[in-house]
Design an enzyme around this catalytic site. Structure first.
Site, PDB file in Angstrom:
ATOM      1  N   LYS A  75       0.839  -1.207   0.000  1.00 54.84           N
ATOM      2  CA  LYS A  75       0.000   0.000   0.000  1.00 54.84           C
ATOM      3  C   LYS A  75       0.871   1.253   0.000  1.00 54.84           C
ATOM      4  O   LYS A  75       0.547   2.245  -0.674  1.00 54.84           O
ATOM      5  CB  LYS A  75      -0.933  -0.002   1.218  1.00 54.84           C
TER       6      LYS A  75
ATOM      7  N   LYS B  89      -0.623  11.546   5.663  1.00 55.48           N
ATOM      8  CA  LYS B  89      -0.320  10.548   6.692  1.00 55.48           C
ATOM      9  C   LYS B  89       0.325   9.317   6.061  1.00 55.48           C
ATOM     10  O   LYS B  89       1.356   8.804   6.533  1.00 55.48           O
ATOM     11  CB  LYS B  89      -1.636  10.174   7.413  1.00 55.48           C
TER      12      LYS B  89
END
Lengths: 300, 300
Positions: free
Chosen positions: A176, A244
């Site tokens: 990811k 983030k």
């Protein structure tokens, strides 16, 4: 009803991604259990037949597989390691499937602690956005033991069309991270490309159309190129969450002894967005901070 | 034979792109005329039925449409403005179609000079690589007058499947510049993504496969991601040419008052490649200079 359909599934984190994923699991014929801090988040799923619990231990006790889909590493740590959490209350043999995008390191650490109590964990972050979550066409990148992956593959199939076991614990999160640095840089690059057309007095919509037919073709040019032309930056995927995720990716790169100058630059754009109060806009709005650095007008 | 097929076509610049494009025009039923500084470049096309001329004025005299496909701005200027060139020898009404990737400004300047002698010019750079040139599936981005574009559209259709009139003179070259900055940044970003997987001990081939199913999907991830995994950097598209194109794009951005930090970074990677003697490798080999900055081993 097959054995697989007989598995009782819990889903925690009923946000923009989690809610449609849970609904697709329910629709696929699995018994769905939910719990949320805000009870109003459970209304639609209850109407669809899910059982809502009033606390996490109660849900833990009656589920074979428990999905998590929350914002950041501390949220997952709270659900697993916190008071009243899954490490304490989940039954041995339970499989925790974490759809959140969090730190690979923290993932490995929690998987180890859970394993000591006979609880299995898979990291299973997704790509494809809310559109993919609703349509059940997500890409799901799974880290953890292969035999555990096989046990929940049928449940994951309710949510995605490209479901891959990448490697051991944390490998899904690394995958990811690779996705997020590629998507961020692609968003910025598509933005630069549209801005160059506009700055040169050329129809950016025609440029996008031409580029879609050549080597520059990408899903980002297609979907987010159109967003940029439409000046439509409603999320989609919020830039503050993408920021983030870039932190997670750059930490992983740093641990691997690798500098990623393009990812670093995209992370700086996202940070500027957050600082300028644009953190709630789609991350394709990166073109705004790129344009602003040249005092360049946007598409409007 | 229709009127369109009766058009006599000249093609100059029989390199990795020009030769298969000329062959596709010939195959589509047009009368093809060629000339090359190196006579051996004409052998295959002559075998296919093209007429080879011994000099440019001779070709000019018997063609209605003349294609150019050479490396850089000075090469096109030499063919058009130089002694014995097209400005001097092409018949009034001739349409010059420039498939090269060159300066939009120089294009506008030459188009104006040619127009004064009744000669038309279209800038028509392409994307899709040698694979697309051979298959006749290129994306062709055209600048110039719309009525002139319509006259040669049938000939362009022999070479490409996505043929767009972008705008007036130079707009095709601006569109190609937008393409090149997007492709360069995408190459670098795919490289960073594959390197992050490897640095984290995760199977980069599986990461590529997972990412192809999500938002990160792109033709570059598909084709050049595989090249990176295979450590196969035979061009394809030489990094020294991509570096040249980045200069054109950054000049255009500068003229438009725009800074493009991502394009600038990718141009620096390409410059480092040229300086390190990697200018003849495919531009996807940018991952080599990114890896080298961290003393990181490549895929092999």
């Amino acid at each position: 009803m097959t054995w697989k359909k007989a598995m009782r599934i819990g889903y925690i984190g009923l946000g923009i991604m989690g809610k449609p994923m849970a609904l697709n699991i329910q629709k696929a014929g699995f018994e769905l259990h939910i719990w949320a801090r805000r009870p109003e988040a459970t209304v639609d799923l209850q109407a669809a037949g899910a059982t809502a619990h009033t606390n996490l231990p109660a849900l833990s006790q009656c589920c074979d597989v428990i999905f998590l889909n929350v914002s950041d590493t501390p949220d997952v740590e709270q659900l697993i390691l916190g008071d009243g959490g899954l490490l304490e209350h989940a039954k041995p043999g339970t499989i925790i499937v974490d759809n959140s995008t969090i730190s690979p390191d923290a993932t490995r650490h929690m998987a180890k602690q859970l394993a000591e109590k006979g609880i299995h964990m898979l990291d299973a972050p997704v790509s494809g956005g809310d559109v993919g979550a609703i349509a059940g066409t997500l890409s799901i990148m799974v880290g953890g033991k292969a035999d555990i992956f096989e046990k929940v593959k049928a449940v994951l199939s309710a949510c995605g069309t490209n479901i891959l076991h990448i490697g051991d614990h944390g490998a899904g999160q690394i995958c990811k991270a690779c996705n997020q640095i590629l998507v961020a840089q692609s968003m910025a690059a598509v933005g630069e490309s549209m801005l160059l057309a506009k700055a040169s007095g050329v129809d950016a919509a025609k440029v996008r159309q031409a580029l879609l037919g050549g080597f520059a073709q990408s899903r980002i040019l297609d979907i987010h190129g159109q967003r940029i032309l439409d000046n439509n930056f409603a999320p989609g995927f919020k830039s503050e969450l993408h920021h983030k995720d870039m932190g997670i990716a750059l930490d992983a790169a740093n641990q691997g002894g690798l500098e990623l100058p393009g990812a670093q630059l995209a992370a700086e754009h996202l940070q500027a967005m957050v600082e300028q109060g644009l953190g709630g806009e789609d991350s394709s709005a990166m073109c705004k901070v790129i344009a602003a650095e040249s005092d360049f007008p946007l598409f409007d």
